[in-house]
Motif scaffolding. Structure first.
Motif, PDB file in Angstrom:
ATOM      1  N   LEU A  71       0.809  -1.216   0.000  1.00  0.00           N
ATOM      2  CA  LEU A  71       0.000   0.000   0.000  1.00  0.00           C
ATOM      3  C   LEU A  71       0.844   1.268   0.000  1.00  0.00           C
ATOM      4  N   GLN A  72       0.262   2.335  -0.525  1.00  0.00           N
ATOM      5  CA  GLN A  72       0.823   3.661  -0.376  1.00  0.00           C
ATOM      6  C   GLN A  72       0.364   4.220   0.972  1.00  0.00           C
ATOM      7  N   GLY A  73       1.201   4.985   1.626  1.00  0.00           N
ATOM      8  CA  GLY A  73       0.792   5.628   2.872  1.00  0.00           C
ATOM      9  C   GLY A  73       0.933   4.737   4.087  1.00  0.00           C
ATOM     10  N   GLU A  74       0.156   5.074   5.137  1.00  0.00           N
ATOM     11  CA  GLU A  74       0.278   4.404   6.424  1.00  0.00           C
ATOM     12  C   GLU A  74      -0.285   2.981   6.380  1.00  0.00           C
ATOM     13  N   TYR A  75       0.219   2.169   7.323  1.00  0.00           N
ATOM     14  CA  TYR A  75      -0.248   0.794   7.440  1.00  0.00           C
ATOM     15  C   TYR A  75      -1.687   0.754   7.967  1.00  0.00           C
ATOM     16  N   ILE A  76      -2.409  -0.266   7.587  1.00  0.00           N
ATOM     17  CA  ILE A  76      -3.718  -0.557   8.161  1.00  0.00           C
ATOM     18  C   ILE A  76      -3.524  -1.530   9.316  1.00  0.00           C
ATOM     19  N   GLN A  77      -4.090  -1.215  10.470  1.00  0.00           N
ATOM     20  CA  GLN A  77      -3.990  -2.098  11.620  1.00  0.00           C
ATOM     21  C   GLN A  77      -5.235  -2.986  11.652  1.00  0.00           C
ATOM     22  N   PRO A  78      -5.108  -4.272  11.318  1.00  0.00           N
ATOM     23  CA  PRO A  78      -6.312  -5.118  11.268  1.00  0.00           C
ATOM     24  C   PRO A  78      -6.856  -5.412  12.661  1.00  0.00           C
TER      25      PRO A  78
END
Length: 483
Positions: A71-78
């Motif tokens: 992904l571009q940008g910040e990580y997604i926290q599942p």
């Protein structure tokens, strides 16, 4: 190398049986190796190669990357939900015995043997970890993937038509160190009889004894099974998750005649009939080798992959024999036989060198043989372990012909058959009993009453009956032609 191969087979068999036990009609995917297990973190990216035919199983290949890395940008926290699933301990015991003879005027080959094995697994308490997919969808709005990432560049540019992107949304793993134990004892004999001069034969024979005991320790938090959600990547980099729908309802217990598979079976049989055009000298050794491969699902899987590479990869159509020290030498031997097989009408390949193991350019005729064998092997992969063992035990030319004739009768007639009209070998109680067990392994019930026999499918949309009939037809094409 041999021990590593055995460990891989043990782990694969345990996870396959685990999935069959805890999710027989669901979507869990068995992890085939410990190396893959390490890659299956939440939101791990797994490449999915859709099946070419409806009877085939979909192939999944973990990449070692996660969605966040693409992904571009910040990580997604599942958001993760974890629960205790099951305490799992299982012992599977099996035995096999039998013999097979094959050959022609130039060469006769025979093998025979018996043995037993036990595979026990103590996996302890298994946990299931699930990603909150609806929150993941919400967090993914307006997010984009980075098309400059090496994985995306490779897969989208080179293999766009072959593979699809998925991400791990469910994992099943152990919570403490687990053990898998395997033991086997095999006794066997083999003989090769070249007919050098008419009425004069020489014989080379040997005996084999194999005694194996192995214990495999599996560390805690090893992923045994998983599930994925599809990832549809748009041209602008945005993506959507493809969620599988579920239809709830009662499973019908009505029985359906085996003749219901006739139309689809006739269509697919046309892909396999080219095997019937192989010369007798080619078919007999191929059947002998394939019978041995059917006894080992790991070997069968490797053969399927190797045939798929030869048939469908974009690389030039060249075949190179593998090295003699290959851990899958039986696969190399089989492919050498297949590539060098003769047809009754024409030579099937041209060689650029007379040296053994040289590159061989495949002719159109030989390519069609490879396609046929790939479809036969991929169908066999869909059978149960018990089905493969039972089928390998009914692999003499006469038995296969009788079995093939029975399938033809059962799929062309919905009404009961008179037992006296069955092929003569099947009027033997022993062979008919083994055939009943074989059909039962694929959810087909053979019923006999008042001197009549008929076959019914336990569930209407079951794949296994079709697969079994297809494999029987394919093996029969490789068997000796009956006069």
């Amino acid at each position: 190398m041999i021990r590593l191969t055995l460990w891989g087979e043990m782990f694969d068999k345990v996870t396959q049986r685990l999935v069959c036990q805890i999710d027989p009609d669901g979507d869990l995917i068995a992890v085939s190796s410990l190396i893959d297990s390490e890659k299956l973190q939440p939101l791990a990216v797994v490449m999915n190669r859709p099946s070419r035919w409806f009877w085939q199983t979909t192939k999944y290949r973990p990449t070692g990357f996660t969605l966040n890395q693409l992904l571009q940008g910040e990580y997604i926290q599942p958001e993760l939900d974890q629960k205790e699933l099951v305490m799992y301990q299982k012992t599977h015991q099996g035995s096999v015995s039998g013999s097979l003879e094959a050959g022609g005027s130039a060469l006769s080959v025979s093998v025979g043997g018996s043995g037993g094995s036990a595979l026990s697994s103590s996996l302890g308490t298994l946990h299931e970890e699930t990603v909150n997919v609806f929150k993941l969808i919400e967090d993914s709005k307006q997010r984009k993937v980075d098309f400059h990432h090496p994985l995306l560049k490779q897969m989208l540019d080179t293999f766009k038509q072959k593979w699809e992107f998925t991400v791990v949304t469910t994992r099943v793993f152990n919570t403490s160190e687990s053990k898998i134990k395997y033991s086997s004892i095999m006794e066997g004999s083999s003989g090769i009889t070249p007919q050098l001069v008419e009425n004069i034969k020489t014989k080379v024979s040997g005996n084999v004894h194999s005694d194996t005991n192995c214990v495999m320790k599996i560390p805690a938090n090893t992923v045994m099974a998983y599930n994925v959600s599809g990832l549809d990547i748009k041209s602008d980099g945005q993506y959507e998750f493809i969620l599988r729908g579920f239809i709830c309802g009662k499973q019908s217990h009505q029985a359906y005649p085996l003749s219901g598979v006739k139309t689809e079976l006739e269509e697919v049989k046309s892909l396999l009939c080219v095997l019937d055009g192989l010369s007798h000298q080619s078919r007999s050794p191929l059947l002998l080798q394939l019978r041995q491969i059917l006894l080992d699902r790991e070997h069968l899987s490797v053969l399927e992959d190797r045939l798929e590479e030869l048939v469908y990869d974009d690389a030039p159509s060249l075949y190179h024999s593998s090295c003699s020290h290959s851990p899958h030498q039986i696969i190399d031997t089989f492919l050498d036989l297949l590539i060098q097989s003769d047809t009754t009408s024409e030579t099937s390949l041209s060689t650029e060198s007379t040296n053994p193991g040289a590159s061989m350019r495949l002719s159109k005729q030989n390519q069609s043989v490879l396609v046929a064998m790939y479809n036969l092997v991929s169908a066999a992969m869909g059978l149960t372990d018990d089905g493969l063992l039972l089928l390998a035990d009914i692999c003499s030319s006469q038995e296969l012909k009788s079995l093939n004739d029975l399938v033809t009768l059962l799929t062309h007639h919905s009404q009961p058959l008179l037992l006296t009209h069955l092929p003569a070998p099947l009027q033997s109680e022993d062979l008919l009993r083994r055939v009943e067990q074989l059909f039962s392994s694929s959810n087909v019930v053979l019923k006999t009453e008042d001197g009549k026999l008929w076959a019914v499918i336990r569930r209407k949309f079951e794949r296994l009956p079709f697969i079994l009939c297809l494999v029987i037809h394919g093996l029969a094409y490789l068997s000796e032609k009956q006069q």
